[in-house]
Design an enzyme around this catalytic site. Structure first.
Site, PDB file in Angstrom:
ATOM      1  N   ASP A   9       0.878  -1.163   0.000  1.00 54.13           N
ATOM      2  CA  ASP A   9       0.000   0.000   0.000  1.00 54.13           C
ATOM      3  C   ASP A   9       0.929   1.230   0.000  1.00 54.13           C
ATOM      4  O   ASP A   9       2.122   1.102   0.326  1.00 54.13           O
ATOM      5  CB  ASP A   9      -0.861  -0.064   1.272  1.00 54.13           C
ATOM      6  CG  ASP A   9      -1.679   1.175   1.472  1.00 54.13           C
ATOM      7  OD1 ASP A   9      -2.395   1.569   0.544  1.00 54.13           O
ATOM      8  OD2 ASP A   9      -1.615   1.767   2.564  1.00 54.13           O
ATOM      9  N   LEU A  10       0.414   2.390  -0.362  1.00 48.38           N
ATOM     10  CA  LEU A  10       1.273   3.586  -0.420  1.00 48.38           C
ATOM     11  C   LEU A  10       1.100   4.453   0.839  1.00 48.38           C
ATOM     12  O   LEU A  10       1.993   4.536   1.687  1.00 48.38           O
ATOM     13  CB  LEU A  10       0.934   4.384  -1.683  1.00 48.38           C
ATOM     14  CG  LEU A  10       1.669   5.697  -1.882  1.00 48.38           C
ATOM     15  CD1 LEU A  10       3.171   5.486  -1.990  1.00 48.38           C
ATOM     16  CD2 LEU A  10       1.159   6.421  -3.143  1.00 48.38           C
ATOM     17  N   ASP A  11      -0.090   5.066   0.949  1.00 49.18           N
ATOM     18  CA  ASP A  11      -0.326   6.000   2.052  1.00 49.18           C
ATOM     19  C   ASP A  11      -0.291   5.252   3.388  1.00 49.18           C
ATOM     20  O   ASP A  11      -1.095   4.347   3.609  1.00 49.18           O
ATOM     21  CB  ASP A  11      -1.711   6.651   1.906  1.00 49.18           C
ATOM     22  CG  ASP A  11      -1.785   7.586   0.696  1.00 49.18           C
ATOM     23  OD1 ASP A  11      -0.724   7.982   0.202  1.00 49.18           O
ATOM     24  OD2 ASP A  11      -2.899   7.928   0.285  1.00 49.18           O
ATOM     25  N   THR A  17       1.393  10.009   4.080  1.00 49.94           N
ATOM     26  CA  THR A  17       0.563  11.038   3.453  1.00 49.94           C
ATOM     27  C   THR A  17      -0.752  11.220   4.208  1.00 49.94           C
ATOM     28  O   THR A  17      -1.484  12.179   3.930  1.00 49.94           O
ATOM     29  CB  THR A  17       0.257  10.690   1.979  1.00 49.94           C
ATOM     30  OG1 THR A  17       0.087   9.294   1.912  1.00 49.94           O
ATOM     31  CG2 THR A  17       1.363  11.120   1.056  1.00 49.94           C
ATOM     32  N   LYS A  45      -8.732   6.260   6.369  1.00 43.93           N
ATOM     33  CA  LYS A  45      -7.545   5.616   5.803  1.00 43.93           C
ATOM     34  C   LYS A  45      -7.929   4.475   4.871  1.00 43.93           C
ATOM     35  O   LYS A  45      -8.724   3.610   5.245  1.00 43.93           O
ATOM     36  CB  LYS A  45      -6.638   5.097   6.916  1.00 43.93           C
ATOM     37  CG  LYS A  45      -5.948   6.212   7.668  1.00 43.93           C
ATOM     38  CD  LYS A  45      -4.946   5.683   8.654  1.00 43.93           C
ATOM     39  CE  LYS A  45      -4.270   6.838   9.382  1.00 43.93           C
ATOM     40  NZ  LYS A  45      -3.447   6.359  10.501  1.00 43.93           N
ATOM     41  N   SER A 117      -2.516   1.028  -4.469  1.00 37.24           N
ATOM     42  CA  SER A 117      -3.051   2.138  -3.683  1.00 37.24           C
ATOM     43  C   SER A 117      -4.428   2.569  -4.180  1.00 37.24           C
ATOM     44  O   SER A 117      -4.707   2.511  -5.377  1.00 37.24           O
ATOM     45  CB  SER A 117      -2.091   3.336  -3.783  1.00 37.24           C
ATOM     46  OG  SER A 117      -2.669   4.479  -3.204  1.00 37.24           O
ATOM     47  N   ALA A 118      -5.253   3.028  -3.249  1.00 40.00           N
ATOM     48  CA  ALA A 118      -6.558   3.592  -3.612  1.00 40.00           C
ATOM     49  C   ALA A 118      -6.412   5.005  -4.178  1.00 40.00           C
ATOM     50  O   ALA A 118      -7.345   5.546  -4.763  1.00 40.00           O
ATOM     51  CB  ALA A 118      -7.454   3.639  -2.376  1.00 40.00           C
ATOM     52  N   LYS A 148     -10.934  -0.598  -2.056  1.00 41.74           N
ATOM     53  CA  LYS A 148     -10.808  -1.415  -0.845  1.00 41.74           C
ATOM     54  C   LYS A 148     -12.017  -1.123   0.055  1.00 41.74           C
ATOM     55  O   LYS A 148     -12.430   0.028   0.106  1.00 41.74           O
ATOM     56  CB  LYS A 148      -9.518  -1.051  -0.101  1.00 41.74           C
ATOM     57  CG  LYS A 148      -8.258  -1.173  -0.952  1.00 41.74           C
ATOM     58  CD  LYS A 148      -7.068  -0.527  -0.230  1.00 41.74           C
ATOM     59  CE  LYS A 148      -5.856  -0.442  -1.133  1.00 41.74           C
ATOM     60  NZ  LYS A 148      -4.704   0.249  -0.542  1.00 41.74           N
ATOM     61  N   GLU A 174      -0.149  -3.435   4.569  1.00 45.82           N
ATOM     62  CA  GLU A 174      -1.266  -2.467   4.647  1.00 45.82           C
ATOM     63  C   GLU A 174      -1.352  -1.794   6.015  1.00 45.82           C
ATOM     64  O   GLU A 174      -1.110  -2.423   7.035  1.00 45.82           O
ATOM     65  CB  GLU A 174      -2.584  -3.214   4.435  1.00 45.82           C
ATOM     66  CG  GLU A 174      -3.252  -2.961   3.106  1.00 45.82           C
ATOM     67  CD  GLU A 174      -3.775  -1.540   2.883  1.00 45.82           C
ATOM     68  OE1 GLU A 174      -3.865  -0.751   3.840  1.00 45.82           O
ATOM     69  OE2 GLU A 174      -4.114  -1.232   1.736  1.00 45.82           O
ATOM     70  N   ASP A 175      -1.764  -0.525   6.020  1.00 42.80           N
ATOM     71  CA  ASP A 175      -1.926   0.190   7.300  1.00 42.80           C
ATOM     72  C   ASP A 175      -3.400   0.406   7.659  1.00 42.80           C
ATOM     73  O   ASP A 175      -3.684   0.954   8.725  1.00 42.80           O
ATOM     74  CB  ASP A 175      -1.243   1.567   7.250  1.00 42.80           C
ATOM     75  CG  ASP A 175      -2.003   2.538   6.354  1.00 42.80           C
ATOM     76  OD1 ASP A 175      -2.374   2.142   5.233  1.00 42.80           O
ATOM     77  OD2 ASP A 175      -2.236   3.673   6.782  1.00 42.80           O
TER      78      ASP A 175
HETATM   79  P1  B16 Z   1      -6.898  10.287  -3.279  1.00 44.84           P
HETATM   80  P2  B16 Z   1      -3.777   4.076   0.096  1.00 44.84           P
HETATM   81  C1  B16 Z   1      -5.685   5.968   0.134  1.00 44.84           C
HETATM   82  O1  B16 Z   1      -4.404   5.540  -0.229  1.00 44.84           O
HETATM   83  C2  B16 Z   1      -5.679   6.766   1.434  1.00 44.84           C
HETATM   84  O2  B16 Z   1      -5.297   5.933   2.523  1.00 44.84           O
HETATM   85  C3  B16 Z   1      -7.063   7.322   1.698  1.00 44.84           C
HETATM   86  O3  B16 Z   1      -7.044   8.084   2.890  1.00 44.84           O
HETATM   87  C4  B16 Z   1      -7.483   8.191   0.510  1.00 44.84           C
HETATM   88  O4  B16 Z   1      -8.804   8.698   0.697  1.00 44.84           O
HETATM   89  C5  B16 Z   1      -7.432   7.344  -0.759  1.00 44.84           C
HETATM   90  O5  B16 Z   1      -6.114   6.820  -0.932  1.00 44.84           O
HETATM   91  C6  B16 Z   1      -7.791   8.141  -1.993  1.00 44.84           C
HETATM   92  O6  B16 Z   1      -6.794   9.106  -2.206  1.00 44.84           O
HETATM   93  O7  B16 Z   1      -7.875  11.279  -2.784  1.00 44.84           O
HETATM   94  O8  B16 Z   1      -5.471  10.784  -3.351  1.00 44.84           O
HETATM   95  O9  B16 Z   1      -7.320   9.629  -4.596  1.00 44.84           O
HETATM   96  O10 B16 Z   1      -3.667   3.958   1.573  1.00 44.84           O
HETATM   97  O11 B16 Z   1      -4.702   3.042  -0.546  1.00 44.84           O
HETATM   98  O12 B16 Z   1      -2.424   4.156  -0.587  1.00 44.84           O
HETATM   99 MG    MG Z   2      -2.852   3.127   3.392  1.00 48.82          MG
END
Ligand code: B16
Ligand code: MG
Length: 225
Positions: A9-11, A17, A45, A117-118, A148, A174-175
């Site tokens: 996962d990224l964030d 982030t 998250k 990542s989402a 997710k 994953e976090d």
């Molecule tokens: P964006 P991940 C997710 O990234 C974040 O954890 C989540 O807080 C955020 O709403 C989502 O990406 C969408 O992000 O607005 O930049 O498209 O944890 O799946 O890497």
């Molecule tokens: Mg994450």
């Protein structure tokens, strides 16, 4: 079955982030006249941008029909504008401790690596961190239909890694609870990054990658089978 794919996962896993998402959502909440505290941010998250907005509005006491879809799109776009301003100033120094060494150990072991990542801002972040070359595949929120806890993002990672890698041969890092659920739903192993109280569904939870070796994680997953 040996582990042949490692999906990150990224964030919250590669980089923090979550704080920038929080600052931007808090700014929107202020405009709407309420406080958005960090504890409530936990619920955002790993979930998509529009779902995050719905949760934020619920926290602020707004009912599901308080705003039109067009107004919600506009709010989410404004939040994203602030978020992009923050992440555009990131530097490689913000990569979380131990991440680079861990990724290098995984790759040196012949295991393929993917980023799942989402976020629709994944490309900006990878570019700022200069770590794109450490991943054999990148799947982000612009490439999947379902977010997710649906496993689509991770299953797409597995198929993009090539070599016929099966979900059961993958481990996800994953976090977020939604991400752990997604890994489970996809039939993958899962290591939680953060606190064991929150990430209950993971095979193992570590606080971060500092001091964690790939050999250790791999051996532990093998003993679970
Ligand atoms: P964006 P991940 C997710 O990234 C974040 O954890 C989540 O807080 C955020 O709403 C989502 O990406 C969408 O992000 O607005 O930049 O498209 O944890 O799946 O890497
Ligand atoms: Mg994450």
């Amino acid at each position: 079955m040996n582990i042949r794919g490692a999906i990150f996962d990224l964030d919250g896993v590669i980089v923090d982030t979550a704080k920038y998402h929080y600052f931007a959502w808090r700014r929107l909440a202020e405009e709407l006249g309420f406080d958005f505290i960090e504890a409530d941010n936990e619920r955002l998250k790993g979930v998509s941008r529009m779902r995050s907005l719905d949760i934020l509005l619920e926290v602020g006491g707004f009912g599901p029909d308080a705003f039109s879809e067009a107004r919600k799109e506009e709010m989410a776009a404004r939040k994203n504008g602030w978020y992009v301003e923050y992440i555009s100033r990131m530097t490689p120094r913000e990569i979380l401790p131990g991440v680079l060494s861990f990724l290098e150990q995984v790759r040196a072991d012949g295991v393929r690596t993917a980023l799942g990542s989402a976020s629709k801002n994944t490309v900006i972040i990878l570019d700022r961190l200069k770590i794109g070359a450490l991943f054999d595949a990148v799947v982000d929120g612009t490439m999947v239909q379902r977010t997710k806890p649906d496993p689509e993002v991770f299953l797409t990672c597995a198929s993009m890694l090539g070599g016929g890698i099966l979900p059961a041969e993958c481990v996800v890092f994953e976090d977020a609870e939604a991400g752990i659920e997604a890994a489970r739903a996809g039939g993958m192993h899962c290591v939680g990054i953060g606190s064991p109280e929150i990430l209950r569904g993971a095979d193992r939870v570590v606080p971060g990658f500092a001091g964690i070796s790939w050999e250790d994680i791999k051996n532990q997953i093998n003993t679970l089978r």
